[in-house]
Design a protein around this motif. Structure first.
Motif, PDB file in Angstrom:
ATOM      1  N   LYS A 115       1.077  -1.047   0.018  1.00 52.42           N
ATOM      2  CA  LYS A 115      -0.205   0.015   0.020  1.00 52.42           C
ATOM      3  C   LYS A 115       0.853   1.100   0.109  1.00 52.42           C
ATOM      4  CE  LYS A 115      -3.551   1.936   2.039  1.00 52.42           C
ATOM      5  NZ  LYS A 115      -4.601   2.866   3.960  1.00 52.42           N
ATOM      6  N   LEU A 116       2.274   1.294   0.668  1.00 56.11           N
ATOM      7  CA  LEU A 116       2.677   2.552   0.591  1.00 56.11           C
ATOM      8  C   LEU A 116       3.918   2.828  -0.230  1.00 56.11           C
ATOM      9  CD1 LEU A 116       4.047   4.598   2.830  1.00 56.11           C
ATOM     10  CD2 LEU A 116       5.809   2.918   3.533  1.00 56.11           C
ATOM     11  N   LEU A 117       3.883   1.991  -0.726  1.00 53.04           N
ATOM     12  CA  LEU A 117       4.460   1.550  -2.647  1.00 53.04           C
ATOM     13  C   LEU A 117       3.851   2.398  -3.271  1.00 53.04           C
ATOM     14  CD1 LEU A 117       6.257  -1.765  -2.743  1.00 53.04           C
ATOM     15  CD2 LEU A 117       7.604   0.497  -2.796  1.00 53.04           C
ATOM     16  N   SER A 118       2.499   1.955  -3.611  1.00 56.36           N
ATOM     17  CA  SER A 118       1.296   2.756  -4.480  1.00 56.36           C
ATOM     18  C   SER A 118       1.332   3.666  -3.673  1.00 56.36           C
ATOM     19  CB  SER A 118      -0.032   1.528  -4.513  1.00 56.36           C
ATOM     20  OG  SER A 118      -1.115   2.012  -5.105  1.00 56.36           O
ATOM     21  N   GLN A 119       1.715   4.443  -2.724  1.00 53.80           N
ATOM     22  CA  GLN A 119       1.176   4.920  -2.017  1.00 53.80           C
ATOM     23  C   GLN A 119       1.874   7.100  -2.729  1.00 53.80           C
ATOM     24  OE1 GLN A 119      -0.049   5.337   1.789  1.00 53.80           O
ATOM     25  NE2 GLN A 119      -1.208   6.707   0.926  1.00 53.80           N
TER      26      GLN A 119
ATOM     27  N   ILE B 137       6.893  12.581  -6.092  1.00 58.78           N
ATOM     28  CA  ILE B 137       7.563  12.389  -7.619  1.00 58.78           C
ATOM     29  C   ILE B 137       8.545  11.163  -7.027  1.00 58.78           C
ATOM     30  CG2 ILE B 137       9.443  13.436  -8.705  1.00 58.78           C
ATOM     31  CD1 ILE B 137       7.573  16.330  -8.331  1.00 58.78           C
ATOM     32  N   LEU B 138       8.417  10.445  -7.699  1.00 58.45           N
ATOM     33  CA  LEU B 138       9.663   8.660  -7.285  1.00 58.45           C
ATOM     34  C   LEU B 138      10.167   8.678  -8.351  1.00 58.45           C
ATOM     35  CD1 LEU B 138       9.472   6.751  -4.815  1.00 58.45           C
ATOM     36  CD2 LEU B 138       8.075   5.309  -6.468  1.00 58.45           C
ATOM     37  N   ARG B 139      11.929   8.909  -8.176  1.00 60.19           N
ATOM     38  CA  ARG B 139      12.605   9.538  -9.313  1.00 60.19           C
ATOM     39  C   ARG B 139      13.622   8.222  -9.026  1.00 60.19           C
ATOM     40  NH1 ARG B 139      11.325  13.411 -11.637  1.00 60.19           N
ATOM     41  NH2 ARG B 139      11.742  15.379 -11.140  1.00 60.19           N
ATOM     42  N   GLU B 140      13.417   6.831  -8.948  1.00 56.79           N
ATOM     43  CA  GLU B 140      14.172   5.352  -8.258  1.00 56.79           C
ATOM     44  C   GLU B 140      12.745   4.602  -6.980  1.00 56.79           C
ATOM     45  OE1 GLU B 140      18.395   3.877  -6.555  1.00 56.79           O
ATOM     46  OE2 GLU B 140      18.318   5.964  -7.450  1.00 56.79           O
ATOM     47  N   LEU B 141      13.504   3.873  -8.202  1.00 59.06           N
ATOM     48  CA  LEU B 141      12.617   3.149  -7.242  1.00 59.06           C
ATOM     49  C   LEU B 141      13.329   0.605  -7.651  1.00 59.06           C
ATOM     50  CD1 LEU B 141       9.990   1.192  -5.327  1.00 59.06           C
ATOM     51  CD2 LEU B 141       9.200   1.226  -7.638  1.00 59.06           C
ATOM     52  N   THR B 142      14.248   0.707  -6.812  1.00 59.68           N
ATOM     53  CA  THR B 142      14.545  -0.429  -7.275  1.00 59.68           C
ATOM     54  C   THR B 142      14.640  -1.635  -6.212  1.00 59.68           C
ATOM     55  OG1 THR B 142      16.576   0.149  -5.852  1.00 59.68           O
ATOM     56  CG2 THR B 142      16.559   0.594  -8.353  1.00 59.68           C
ATOM     57  N   PHE B 143      14.847  -2.859  -6.694  1.00 58.29           N
ATOM     58  CA  PHE B 143      14.436  -3.920  -5.298  1.00 58.29           C
ATOM     59  C   PHE B 143      15.631  -4.674  -4.538  1.00 58.29           C
ATOM     60  CE2 PHE B 143      13.364  -8.159  -3.672  1.00 58.29           C
ATOM     61  CZ  PHE B 143      12.624  -7.993  -3.582  1.00 58.29           C
ATOM     62  N   ASP B 144      16.148  -4.597  -3.480  1.00 63.32           N
ATOM     63  CA  ASP B 144      17.116  -4.597  -3.514  1.00 63.32           C
ATOM     64  C   ASP B 144      17.210  -5.955  -2.448  1.00 63.32           C
ATOM     65  OD1 ASP B 144      19.212  -5.253  -0.905  1.00 63.32           O
ATOM     66  OD2 ASP B 144      19.992  -3.097  -0.636  1.00 63.32           O
ATOM     67  N   GLU B 145      17.985  -7.824  -3.031  1.00 64.29           N
ATOM     68  CA  GLU B 145      17.500  -8.371  -3.320  1.00 64.29           C
ATOM     69  C   GLU B 145      18.074  -8.387  -1.736  1.00 64.29           C
ATOM     70  OE1 GLU B 145      16.739 -11.281  -4.492  1.00 64.29           O
ATOM     71  OE2 GLU B 145      16.332 -10.484  -6.419  1.00 64.29           O
TER      72      GLU B 145
ATOM     73  N   ALA C  85       8.730  14.293  -2.159  1.00 64.79           N
ATOM     74  CA  ALA C  85       7.419  14.583  -0.910  1.00 64.79           C
ATOM     75  C   ALA C  85       6.881  15.275  -0.324  1.00 64.79           C
ATOM     76  CB  ALA C  85       6.659  13.719  -0.125  1.00 64.79           C
ATOM     77  N   LEU C  86       5.652  16.089  -0.452  1.00 62.54           N
ATOM     78  CA  LEU C  86       5.404  17.617  -0.596  1.00 62.54           C
ATOM     79  C   LEU C  86       5.371  16.602   1.618  1.00 62.54           C
ATOM     80  CD1 LEU C  86       1.918  17.587  -1.732  1.00 62.54           C
ATOM     81  CD2 LEU C  86       3.546  19.220  -2.177  1.00 62.54           C
ATOM     82  N   LYS C  87       5.920  18.386   1.765  1.00 62.83           N
ATOM     83  CA  LYS C  87       6.200  18.344   4.113  1.00 62.83           C
ATOM     84  C   LYS C  87       5.241  17.789   4.335  1.00 62.83           C
ATOM     85  CE  LYS C  87       9.403  22.072   2.550  1.00 62.83           C
ATOM     86  NZ  LYS C  87      10.062  22.802   2.218  1.00 62.83           N
ATOM     87  N   ASP C  88       3.686  18.455   4.366  1.00 61.34           N
ATOM     88  CA  ASP C  88       2.986  18.058   5.084  1.00 61.34           C
ATOM     89  C   ASP C  88       2.121  16.626   5.261  1.00 61.34           C
ATOM     90  OD1 ASP C  88       2.138  19.588   3.556  1.00 61.34           O
ATOM     91  OD2 ASP C  88       0.999  21.133   4.525  1.00 61.34           O
ATOM     92  N   HIS C  89       1.793  16.272   3.789  1.00 60.29           N
ATOM     93  CA  HIS C  89       1.300  14.612   3.579  1.00 60.29           C
ATOM     94  C   HIS C  89       1.622  13.456   3.952  1.00 60.29           C
ATOM     95  CE1 HIS C  89      -0.072  12.068   0.718  1.00 60.29           C
ATOM     96  NE2 HIS C  89      -0.990  12.899  -0.157  1.00 60.29           N
ATOM     97  N   HIS C  90       0.698  12.763   4.775  1.00 67.81           N
ATOM     98  CA  HIS C  90       0.218  12.058   5.486  1.00 67.81           C
ATOM     99  C   HIS C  90       1.588  10.767   5.038  1.00 67.81           C
ATOM    100  CE1 HIS C  90      -1.589   9.445   2.448  1.00 67.81           C
ATOM    101  NE2 HIS C  90      -2.995  10.040   2.620  1.00 67.81           N
ATOM    102  N   VAL C  91       1.966  10.933   4.104  1.00 69.48           N
ATOM    103  CA  VAL C  91       2.819   9.505   4.000  1.00 69.48           C
ATOM    104  C   VAL C  91       4.146   9.912   4.248  1.00 69.48           C
ATOM    105  CG1 VAL C  91       3.510  10.775   1.192  1.00 69.48           C
ATOM    106  CG2 VAL C  91       3.575   7.979   1.917  1.00 69.48           C
TER     107      VAL C  91
END
Length: 421
Positions: A376-380, A386-394, A405-411
């Motif tokens: 769920k968090l990944l989806s958010q 604004i996601l600049r990098e998304l890699t999986f660490d084995e 991310a916006l400073k006052d966003h709940h995420v």
């Protein structure tokens, strides 16, 4: 109250220049009155102007000019005269008596256009409210025909004039409209609160009327906001999603155009549009760089934004109609600027990039390792940052995410526990 025109109506325009207005500003004001008349589907047959130290208190212009107007009405078979200022009730009464032709002022003309343009229930109510507030002090002196005092059985006693019953009817209707608008405003407030809770980034398009806001709005959002080369083409605030190059979604609101000397009744009546501006995180101030009066238009909007106390909101000045810019155009904005043609795909893409850069400047960077179970968090992160990098660490069985991310966003609060030190 609505003074509808059709294309066959011939209008004489009248302006009075006082020392408070220089030649250039006065001429632009008269040109604008002509554009407003055309937008209301009237035909300008002649413009009559007079220079005076001050506006004549009883007839707006001098007695000699009134006589000149009387001759012009007969000669040109004009059906109405449009004055370039808001006339007082006594001025309207005196001029109507002297000229025996329909008299309207700049405020009534703008109200007529607004009445034609309003589409939503709220827009129509706001126009009616402004019209009634304009009409109320002008009911006096509508002629003796408005009195209905009679004689005979059943009519004795204090009686009641038609004028007073009209007044009471108008006041009741004003109260009724205000009540209905209050309900609509509360509904919008709840909707806005929900947007704020979900922390959607909000952008408001502002600018002088006919600067190209709706065209830009439609191209950026693929919406169907009414766009036309006319003054006040848009009245009802419309909000749509815009997807920035990174995939980050913002909400954009198209607003009613600003205008010089906007009647105070209208500024008050269209507060819903102005509230959208007040709630925005970023303003796009659209300026028509093909208009020779672009500087005055830009100043008018900047002053109104200051009056609304929203001039502290970050702003990008978007100089539009680059392809047909005025030969004397020189940018004067002290904000971030963009030079575009709203119809050009490349220009719009560049503008989206500039918007994104500005948005990032208002965010904070994050570098986190999100466990693979936190779907769920990944989806958010994908949808609301604004996601600049998304890699999986084995090795760590988690996703390395970098972005903003916006400073006052709940995420943002959720990310702290996964922060990579």
């Amino acid at each position: 109250m609505e003074q509808k025109m059709d294309s066959s109506e011939k209008a004489i325009l009248v302006g009075c220049q006082t020392p408070a207005s220089d030649d250039l500003r006065f001429q632009y004001s008269m040109d604008e009155l002509a554009s407003l008349t055309e937008t209301a589907q009237g035909t300008v047959v002649i413009s009559v102007v007079q220079k005076r130290d001050r506006i004549h208190p009883s007839t707006y212009i001098g007695k000699g000019k009134v006589e000149e107007l009387k001759a012009l009405v007969a000669e040109l078979e004009a059906e109405l005269i449009i004055f370039n200022d808001e006339l007082s009730p006594s001025q309207i009464r005196n001029l109507s008596r002297d000229l025996e032709v329909r008299i309207i002022d700049r405020t009534q003309l703008i109200l007529d256009i607004f009445a034609r343009r309003a589409r939503s229930k709220e827009g129509k109510l706001q126009v009616e409210l402004a019209q009634l507030q304009y009409l109320l002090p002008r009911l006096m002196g509508q002629g003796t025909a408005m009195s209905r005092l009679g004689a005979g059985i059943g009519t004795r006693g204090p009686g009641e004039t038609k004028l007073e019953s009209d007044r009471r009817h108008i006041r009741r209707r004003i109260d009724d409209i205000k009540g209905q608008l209050e309900v609509i405003v509360q509904h919008r407030d709840r909707y806005r609160e929900r947007r704020k809770k979900n922390k959607a980034f909000q952008i408001a398009l502002v600018g002088y009327t006919n600067a190209g806001k709706s065209t830009l709005f439609n191209r950026l959002t693929e919406a169907d906001s009414y766009e036309e080369n006319q003054l006040f083409a848009t009245l009802d605030p419309m909000t749509r999603k815009v997807i920035l190059p990174s995939g980050f979604t913002v909400l954009m609101t198209d607003t009613v155009g600003f205008i010089q000397d906007l009647p105070t009744t209208l500024v008050a009546a269209f507060r819903s549009t102005l509230e959208e501006v007040r709630e925005a995180d970023l303003l796009l101030h659209v300026v028509d760089m093909s208009n020779e009066d672009y500087f005055s238009h830009e100043q008018t909007v900047t002053k109104l934004l200051a009056d609304l106390e929203v001039n502290q909101i970050p702003q990008i000045t978007v100089y539009n109609k680059r392809d047909i810019k005025h030969p004397d155009f020189v940018p004067v904005a002290k904000t971030e600027t963009a030079f575009i043609s709203a119809h050009n795909d490349e220009d719009r893409d560049q503008l989206k990039l500039k918007i994104e850069e500005t948005v990032i400047g208002m965010m904070e960077a994050f570098h986190v390792l999100v466990p693979s179970g936190e779907g769920k968090l990944l989806s958010q992160l994908k949808n609301e940052t604004i996601l600049r990098e998304l890699t999986f660490d084995e090795d760590k069985q988690g996703y390395v995410c970098k972005g903003y991310a916006l400073k006052d966003h709940h995420v943002t609060g959720q990310l702290n526990k996964y922060s990579v030190r």
